[in-house]
Design a protein around this motif. Structure first.
Motif, mmCIF file in Angstrom:
data_model
loop_
_atom_site.group_PDB
_atom_site.id
_atom_site.type_symbol
_atom_site.label_atom_id
_atom_site.label_comp_id
_atom_site.label_asym_id
_atom_site.label_seq_id
_atom_site.Cartn_x
_atom_site.Cartn_y
_atom_site.Cartn_z
ATOM 1 N N GLY A 14 47.973 21.470 77.183
ATOM 2 C CA GLY A 14 48.214 22.052 75.929
ATOM 3 C C GLY A 14 49.129 21.370 75.071
ATOM 4 O O GLY A 14 50.376 22.389 74.643
ATOM 5 N N MET A 15 48.854 20.250 74.674
ATOM 6 C CA MET A 15 50.388 19.509 73.693
ATOM 7 C C MET A 15 49.375 18.736 72.808
ATOM 8 O O MET A 15 47.994 18.790 72.722
ATOM 9 N N SER A 16 50.035 17.772 72.058
ATOM 10 C CA SER A 16 49.431 17.148 71.163
ATOM 11 C C SER A 16 49.441 15.770 71.644
ATOM 12 O O SER A 16 48.825 14.832 70.701
ATOM 13 N N SER A 25 55.924 28.135 62.298
ATOM 14 C CA SER A 25 56.386 27.082 63.168
ATOM 15 C C SER A 25 57.846 26.206 62.285
ATOM 16 O O SER A 25 57.190 25.893 61.069
ATOM 17 N N PHE A 26 58.800 25.993 62.920
ATOM 18 C CA PHE A 26 59.925 25.256 62.144
ATOM 19 C C PHE A 26 59.786 23.980 62.726
ATOM 20 O O PHE A 26 60.622 22.992 62.011
ATOM 21 N N CYS A 27 59.275 23.751 63.992
ATOM 22 C CA CYS A 27 59.413 22.359 64.557
ATOM 23 C C CYS A 27 58.140 21.551 64.771
ATOM 24 O O CYS A 27 57.995 20.494 65.466
ATOM 25 N N ARG A 28 56.844 22.496 64.816
ATOM 26 C CA ARG A 28 55.528 21.631 64.987
ATOM 27 C C ARG A 28 54.758 21.636 63.995
ATOM 28 O O ARG A 28 54.621 22.438 63.239
ATOM 29 N N MET A 29 54.112 20.293 63.602
ATOM 30 C CA MET A 29 53.042 20.288 62.878
ATOM 31 C C MET A 29 51.911 20.917 62.934
ATOM 32 O O MET A 29 51.577 21.084 64.207
ATOM 33 N N VAL A 42 49.834 12.018 62.358
ATOM 34 C CA VAL A 42 51.142 12.512 62.128
ATOM 35 C C VAL A 42 51.428 13.947 62.343
ATOM 36 O O VAL A 42 52.451 14.585 62.637
ATOM 37 N N PHE A 43 50.200 14.573 61.723
ATOM 38 C CA PHE A 43 50.192 16.104 62.069
ATOM 39 C C PHE A 43 50.223 16.562 63.635
ATOM 40 O O PHE A 43 50.472 17.862 63.622
#
Length: 198
Positions: free
Chosen positions: A122-124, A46-50, A162-163
Protein backbone atom coordinates in the motif's frame (compact mmCIF):
# COMPACT_ATOMS: atom_id res chain seq x y z
CA UNK A 1 -3.82 -26.44 4.93
CA UNK A 2 -6.43 -26.77 7.69
CA UNK A 3 -4.84 -23.94 9.67
CA UNK A 4 -4.77 -21.71 6.58
CA UNK A 5 -8.42 -22.55 5.79
CA UNK A 6 -9.48 -21.85 9.39
CA UNK A 7 -7.54 -18.57 9.44
CA UNK A 8 -9.00 -17.61 6.07
CA UNK A 9 -12.59 -18.24 7.19
CA UNK A 10 -12.11 -16.49 10.55
CA UNK A 11 -10.64 -13.36 9.01
CA UNK A 12 -12.53 -13.17 5.70
CA UNK A 13 -13.03 -10.72 4.16
CA UNK A 14 -11.79 -7.58 5.89
CA UNK A 15 -8.71 -8.75 7.79
CA UNK A 16 -7.60 -11.33 5.24
CA UNK A 17 -7.89 -8.96 2.31
CA UNK A 18 -6.10 -6.18 4.17
CA UNK A 19 -3.34 -8.31 5.70
CA UNK A 20 -2.65 -10.82 2.92
CA UNK A 21 -3.29 -8.97 -0.34
CA UNK A 22 -2.63 -5.43 0.87
CA UNK A 23 0.71 -5.28 2.71
CA UNK A 24 1.24 -2.24 4.90
CA UNK A 25 4.44 -0.49 5.95
CA UNK A 26 5.19 2.48 8.16
CA UNK A 27 4.50 4.81 5.21
CA UNK A 28 1.13 3.30 4.26
CA UNK A 29 -0.97 5.46 6.62
CA UNK A 30 0.62 8.55 5.08
CA UNK A 31 -0.87 7.54 1.72
CA UNK A 32 -4.22 6.12 2.81
CA UNK A 33 -5.26 8.30 5.76
CA UNK A 34 -5.73 11.33 3.43
CA UNK A 35 -7.68 9.11 1.02
CA UNK A 36 -9.99 7.97 3.80
CA UNK A 37 -10.35 11.58 4.91
CA UNK A 38 -11.43 12.45 1.36
CA UNK A 39 -13.85 9.48 1.28
CA UNK A 40 -15.52 10.76 4.45
CA UNK A 41 -16.00 14.23 2.98
CA UNK A 42 -13.18 15.95 4.89
CA UNK A 43 -10.97 16.71 1.88
CA UNK A 44 -7.54 15.37 1.02
CA UNK A 45 -5.83 16.24 4.29
CA UNK A 46 -2.12 15.66 3.75
CA UNK A 47 0.94 17.84 4.08
CA UNK A 48 3.47 15.29 2.85
CA UNK A 49 1.83 13.02 0.24
CA UNK A 50 0.82 13.85 -3.31
CA UNK A 51 -2.71 12.74 -4.35
CA UNK A 52 -1.68 10.36 -7.15
CA UNK A 53 -3.74 7.49 -5.71
CA UNK A 54 -6.90 9.57 -5.40
CA UNK A 55 -8.26 9.02 -8.96
CA UNK A 56 -8.05 5.26 -8.41
CA UNK A 57 -9.10 5.04 -4.79
CA UNK A 58 -12.00 7.52 -4.69
CA UNK A 59 -14.24 5.70 -7.22
CA UNK A 60 -13.52 2.35 -5.55
CA UNK A 61 -14.22 3.76 -2.10
CA UNK A 62 -17.49 5.28 -3.29
CA UNK A 63 -18.88 1.79 -4.01
CA UNK A 64 -16.81 -0.52 -1.80
CA UNK A 65 -15.57 -0.88 1.77
CA UNK A 66 -12.12 0.28 2.81
CA UNK A 67 -10.66 -3.25 2.69
CA UNK A 68 -12.16 -4.05 -0.71
CA UNK A 69 -10.98 -0.68 -2.08
CA UNK A 70 -7.43 -1.41 -0.93
CA UNK A 71 -7.61 -4.84 -2.58
CA UNK A 72 -8.80 -3.08 -5.74
CA UNK A 73 -5.76 -0.80 -5.62
CA UNK A 74 -3.51 -3.85 -5.47
CA UNK A 75 -5.27 -5.29 -8.54
CA UNK A 76 -4.75 -1.99 -10.39
CA UNK A 77 -1.08 -1.94 -9.37
CA UNK A 78 -0.62 -5.48 -10.62
CA UNK A 79 -2.33 -4.82 -13.98
CA UNK A 80 -0.33 -1.64 -14.62
CA UNK A 81 2.85 -3.43 -13.58
CA UNK A 82 2.18 -6.25 -16.05
CA UNK A 83 1.62 -3.71 -18.83
CA UNK A 84 4.79 -1.83 -17.85
CA UNK A 85 6.83 -5.04 -18.22
CA UNK A 86 5.66 -5.36 -21.82
CA UNK A 87 6.22 -1.66 -22.60
CA UNK A 88 9.70 -1.64 -21.05
CA UNK A 89 10.61 -4.60 -23.26
CA UNK A 90 9.26 -2.64 -26.24
CA UNK A 91 11.45 0.32 -25.26
CA UNK A 92 14.49 -1.96 -25.12
CA UNK A 93 13.64 -3.45 -28.52
CA UNK A 94 13.37 0.03 -30.03
CA UNK A 95 16.56 1.41 -28.49
CA UNK A 96 18.72 -1.66 -29.16
CA UNK A 97 16.90 -2.57 -32.39
CA UNK A 98 16.82 -6.23 -31.41
CA UNK A 99 14.05 -8.72 -30.71
CA UNK A 100 16.43 -10.50 -28.35
CA UNK A 101 16.57 -7.34 -26.24
CA UNK A 102 12.77 -7.44 -26.02
CA UNK A 103 12.73 -10.99 -24.66
CA UNK A 104 15.70 -10.45 -22.36
CA UNK A 105 14.22 -7.34 -20.73
CA UNK A 106 10.75 -8.89 -20.65
CA UNK A 107 11.84 -11.96 -18.69
CA UNK A 108 14.35 -10.20 -16.44
CA UNK A 109 11.89 -7.46 -15.48
CA UNK A 110 8.91 -9.83 -15.19
CA UNK A 111 10.70 -12.09 -12.71
CA UNK A 112 12.61 -9.43 -10.79
CA UNK A 113 11.41 -9.40 -7.21
CA UNK A 114 13.05 -6.00 -6.73
CA UNK A 115 10.25 -4.49 -8.82
CA UNK A 116 7.26 -6.85 -8.59
CA UNK A 117 7.35 -7.05 -4.79
CA UNK A 118 5.95 -3.51 -4.57
CA UNK A 119 2.75 -4.53 -6.38
CA UNK A 120 1.41 -5.89 -3.08
CA UNK A 121 2.27 -2.87 -0.94
CA UNK A 122 0.00 0.00 0.00
CA UNK A 123 2.50 2.56 -1.21
CA UNK A 124 3.27 4.51 -4.39
CA UNK A 125 6.30 2.66 -5.77
CA UNK A 126 4.41 0.34 -8.10
CA UNK A 127 2.25 3.00 -9.76
CA UNK A 128 5.11 5.51 -9.89
CA UNK A 129 7.45 3.09 -11.65
CA UNK A 130 4.77 1.90 -14.09
CA UNK A 131 3.73 5.42 -15.05
CA UNK A 132 7.34 6.50 -15.55
CA UNK A 133 7.77 3.61 -18.00
CA UNK A 134 4.51 4.58 -19.76
CA UNK A 135 5.78 8.13 -20.17
CA UNK A 136 9.06 7.04 -21.77
CA UNK A 137 7.22 4.59 -24.04
CA UNK A 138 4.83 7.28 -25.34
CA UNK A 139 7.74 9.69 -25.81
CA UNK A 140 9.44 7.11 -28.04
CA UNK A 141 6.15 6.53 -29.88
CA UNK A 142 5.93 10.28 -30.48
CA UNK A 143 9.49 10.41 -31.79
CA UNK A 144 8.71 7.64 -34.27
CA UNK A 145 5.32 8.88 -35.45
CA UNK A 146 5.20 12.62 -34.57
CA UNK A 147 1.58 12.21 -33.42
CA UNK A 148 0.83 14.83 -30.74
CA UNK A 149 -1.48 12.51 -28.79
CA UNK A 150 1.53 10.39 -27.82
CA UNK A 151 3.25 13.50 -26.53
CA UNK A 152 0.21 14.44 -24.46
CA UNK A 153 0.08 10.90 -23.02
CA UNK A 154 3.77 11.05 -22.20
CA UNK A 155 3.27 14.33 -20.35
CA UNK A 156 0.21 12.97 -18.54
CA UNK A 157 2.00 9.89 -17.28
CA UNK A 158 5.17 11.72 -16.21
CA UNK A 159 3.20 14.23 -14.16
CA UNK A 160 1.01 11.47 -12.71
CA UNK A 161 4.22 9.67 -11.81
CA UNK A 162 5.28 12.83 -9.98
CA UNK A 163 1.92 12.79 -8.18
CA UNK A 164 2.88 9.36 -6.87
CA UNK A 165 6.55 10.05 -6.20
CA UNK A 166 7.56 13.71 -6.19
CA UNK A 167 11.20 12.73 -6.80
CA UNK A 168 10.22 11.73 -10.36
CA UNK A 169 10.03 15.45 -11.18
CA UNK A 170 13.77 15.22 -11.89
CA UNK A 171 12.90 13.47 -15.17
CA UNK A 172 10.81 16.37 -16.53
CA UNK A 173 13.78 18.69 -17.29
CA UNK A 174 15.60 15.76 -18.91
CA UNK A 175 12.66 15.15 -21.25
CA UNK A 176 12.27 18.88 -21.99
CA UNK A 177 16.01 18.95 -22.83
CA UNK A 178 15.29 16.20 -25.34
CA UNK A 179 13.18 18.72 -27.29
CA UNK A 180 15.58 21.64 -26.86
CA UNK A 181 18.48 19.64 -28.30
CA UNK A 182 16.55 18.94 -31.50
CA UNK A 183 18.11 21.93 -33.32
CA UNK A 184 17.01 20.76 -36.75
CA UNK A 185 13.51 22.09 -36.19
CA UNK A 186 13.75 24.64 -33.39
CA UNK A 187 10.22 26.03 -33.79
CA UNK A 188 8.73 22.53 -33.83
CA UNK A 189 10.79 21.62 -30.78
CA UNK A 190 9.38 24.60 -28.88
CA UNK A 191 5.84 23.63 -29.89
CA UNK A 192 6.42 20.01 -28.83
CA UNK A 193 7.80 21.18 -25.51
CA UNK A 194 4.61 23.22 -24.92
CA UNK A 195 2.38 20.25 -25.84
CA UNK A 196 4.31 17.97 -23.50
CA UNK A 197 4.09 20.47 -20.65
CA UNK A 198 0.32 20.81 -21.04
Amino acid sequence: VCFFAFNFLQNWPAKWVTNFIFITTGDTPGYYAPLESFAHGNGYDSFCRMPGLLPFYAPLRFFLSEGASKAGIIIFQFLFSVLSVFLLAQIARHILKSHRAFYFVFFVYAFSSFVSIWDHYGMSESFGTSFLIFSIYFLIKFRNTRYSQYLLLSGLFIIWSVFFRAVHAIFIPVIVLFFVLDFRQLVLSFKNCIVFCL
